[in-house]
Design a protein around this motif. Structure first.
Motif, short mmCIF file in Angstrom:
data_model
loop_
_atom_site.label_atom_id
_atom_site.label_comp_id
_atom_site.label_asym_id
_atom_site.label_seq_id
_atom_site.Cartn_x
_atom_site.Cartn_y
_atom_site.Cartn_z
N LYS A 50 0.90 -1.13 -0.03
CA LYS A 50 -0.10 -0.17 -0.11
C LYS A 50 0.98 1.28 -0.09
CE LYS A 50 -3.83 -1.93 2.06
NZ LYS A 50 -5.09 -1.93 3.38
N GLY A 51 0.63 2.16 -1.01
CA GLY A 51 1.30 3.45 -0.83
C GLY A 51 2.64 3.23 -1.73
N ARG A 52 2.88 2.02 -2.29
CA ARG A 52 4.07 2.06 -3.08
C ARG A 52 4.00 1.91 -4.68
NH1 ARG A 52 7.94 -2.28 -0.45
NH2 ARG A 52 6.07 -3.38 -0.39
N GLY A 53 2.52 2.17 -5.01
CA GLY A 53 2.28 1.81 -6.29
C GLY A 53 2.08 0.05 -6.76
N ASP A 54 1.41 -0.15 -7.65
CA ASP A 54 0.98 -1.16 -8.01
C ASP A 54 2.13 -2.21 -8.06
OD1 ASP A 54 -1.72 -0.20 -8.60
OD2 ASP A 54 -1.28 -0.42 -10.89
N PHE A 55 1.79 -3.35 -7.41
CA PHE A 55 2.75 -4.80 -7.52
C PHE A 55 2.22 -5.61 -8.42
CE2 PHE A 55 3.67 -8.86 -5.56
CZ PHE A 55 5.22 -8.61 -5.83
N GLU A 56 3.06 -5.81 -9.58
CA GLU A 56 2.51 -6.72 -10.85
C GLU A 56 3.46 -7.81 -10.63
OE1 GLU A 56 2.54 -4.76 -14.38
OE2 GLU A 56 0.58 -3.75 -14.03
N THR A 57 3.17 -8.94 -10.97
CA THR A 57 3.95 -10.04 -10.96
C THR A 57 3.31 -11.17 -12.03
OG1 THR A 57 5.23 -11.77 -9.80
CG2 THR A 57 3.18 -11.22 -8.88
N ASP A 58 4.05 -12.08 -12.43
CA ASP A 58 3.66 -13.40 -13.28
C ASP A 58 3.15 -14.30 -12.18
OD1 ASP A 58 4.05 -11.65 -15.58
OD2 ASP A 58 6.08 -12.60 -15.71
N ILE A 59 2.04 -14.97 -12.53
CA ILE A 59 1.68 -15.99 -11.56
C ILE A 59 2.36 -17.39 -12.15
CG2 ILE A 59 -0.43 -17.69 -11.32
CD1 ILE A 59 -0.63 -15.09 -9.79
N GLY A 60 2.71 -18.31 -10.90
CA GLY A 60 2.97 -19.46 -11.17
C GLY A 60 4.33 -19.88 -11.89
N VAL A 61 5.17 -18.72 -11.55
CA VAL A 61 6.57 -18.76 -12.27
C VAL A 61 7.46 -18.68 -11.00
CG1 VAL A 61 5.82 -18.48 -14.44
CG2 VAL A 61 6.64 -16.37 -12.95
N GLY A 62 7.36 -18.83 -9.73
CA GLY A 62 8.07 -18.85 -8.66
C GLY A 62 8.61 -17.30 -8.19
N ARG A 63 7.98 -16.40 -8.61
CA ARG A 63 8.50 -14.88 -8.07
C ARG A 63 7.89 -14.52 -6.99
NH1 ARG A 63 8.35 -12.28 -14.24
NH2 ARG A 63 10.09 -13.44 -14.97
N VAL A 64 7.18 -15.16 -6.28
CA VAL A 64 6.61 -14.69 -5.05
C VAL A 64 6.39 -15.69 -4.07
CG1 VAL A 64 5.24 -12.57 -6.02
CG2 VAL A 64 4.24 -14.79 -5.78
N ILE A 65 6.16 -15.42 -2.79
CA ILE A 65 6.19 -16.59 -1.56
C ILE A 65 4.82 -17.31 -1.74
CG2 ILE A 65 6.14 -16.92 0.62
CD1 ILE A 65 8.08 -14.45 1.09
N LYS A 66 4.87 -18.53 -1.80
CA LYS A 66 3.75 -19.25 -1.97
C LYS A 66 2.55 -18.82 -1.00
CE LYS A 66 5.22 -23.25 -4.64
NZ LYS A 66 5.41 -24.69 -4.71
N GLY A 67 1.37 -18.70 -1.07
CA GLY A 67 0.51 -18.49 -0.20
C GLY A 67 -0.71 -17.92 -0.77
#
Length: 67
Positions: A50-67
């Protein structure tokens, strides 16, 4: 311990992101606090998009922590 989510706007049940699709996510990470009066037992916040702008990422390619 786990993930709690809050649905702000429900989808239509058929359109879902597929592996490799780009999504925009807003998140807030809080530590668990068993003594909290909050229904989700949220403790101290440790991160937020929040307040840092949009967080964009690709789904299912291991770029974010699973959750």
């Amino acid at each position: 311990m786990g993930v709690t989510r809050q649905v702000l706007q429900a989808g239509n049940g058929t359109d879902k992101p597929k592996k490799g699709d780009k999504v925009t996510i807003e998140y807030t990470g809080n530590l668990l606090d068993q003594d909290s009066s909050d229904e989700y037992k949220r403790g101290k916040q440790f991160d937020s998009s929040k307040g840092r702008g949009d967080f964009e990422t690709d789904i299912g390619v291991g770029r974010v922590i699973k959750g």
